[in-house]
Design an enzyme around this catalytic site. Structure first.
Site, PDB file in Angstrom:
ATOM      1  CB  CYS A 116      -0.928  -0.022   1.218  1.00 13.82           C
ATOM      2  SG  CYS A 116      -1.875   1.486   1.442  1.00 13.82           S
ATOM      3  CB  CYS A 119       0.329   1.693   4.223  1.00  7.61           C
ATOM      4  SG  CYS A 119      -1.377   1.111   4.117  1.00  7.61           S
TER       5      CYS A 119
END
Length: 221
Positions: A116, A119
């Site tokens: 991600c 993230c």
């Protein structure tokens, strides 16, 4: 005797071992002749050292190498840790134990994916926040390692955050990107206040995560 200066751009410390000779090897060219360079691991810690330069004719010459050694194997971004108050969660039981052991402390849970991009961008700021608030427990939950638990907690987008505290159980949950990191700061300001909880920890509230990892018992026929 010919002189040569070679700059060693990288060195993998895992190549060194306890054996008496476990050389670092790489090929280079001198006068259009391929040669193999041996660097003894005992010398790899110093910036200046002597190595044997062996040609295909098995002739050995000594050259003084001025080397710049850089460690190439760095921890992956999600493996970095801000301190003792940031804990990696690898199972449902670890998650339940961490919530129970936190007592009345505020617990912030980050659900993330190693793939991600959001993230990864947010993570350094989260680490800095953890260092600024040693009184808060930060839990890191890898989505791919804990899919059943994450789905049971209704985590559908990453990065996602849960806030827990003692007998109050879950206080808040929301998705958050780096651009909206103020949401996390605001939630900390709201929930990170002195209080006394009465009663046992609620943990995740009505969601019974113990059934996620435990196999279902077969009914007798």
């Amino acid at each position: 005797m010919a002189a040569a200066i070679v700059r060693l751009l990288s060195f993998n410390s895992s190549l060194s071992s306890t054996s008496s000779f476990n050389p670092l090897q790489f090929h280079c060219k001198t006068n259009n002749t391929k040669k193999l360079l041996y660097v003894p691991p005992a010398a790899a810690d110093s910036s200046d050292f002597i190595v044997n330069f062996r040609s295909q004719r098995k002739q050995s010459l000594q050259f003084k190498i001025q080397a710049t050694i850089t460690e190439t194997e760095q921890p992956k971004w999600w493996e970095k840790n801000a301190g003792p108050n940031m804990i990696d969660i690898h199972s449902t039981q670890e998650f339940l134990n961490a919530l129970s052991e936190a007592g009345d402390k505020l617990v912030i849970v980050e659900f993330y994916g190693t793939w991600c991009a959001s993230c990864r961008a947010l993570f350094p700021k989260l680490c800095k926040t953890a260092q600024e608030h040693p009184e808060i427990v930060f839990l890191k939950v890898n989505f791919d390692e804990n899919k059943p638990m994450c789905k049971n907690l209704n985590v559908k987008v990453l990065p996602y955050f849960h806030f827990y505290r003692g007998a109050d159980g879950q206080l808040e949950s929301f998705s958050c990107s780096l651009a909206k990191f103020q949401k996390i700061k605001d939630a900390i300001e709201t929930h990170n206040t002195d209080r006394c909880s009465i009663g046992p920890n609620k943990g995740v509230g009505d969601v019974n995560l113990e059934t996620v990892s435990a196999p279902k018992a077969k009914q007798p026929e």
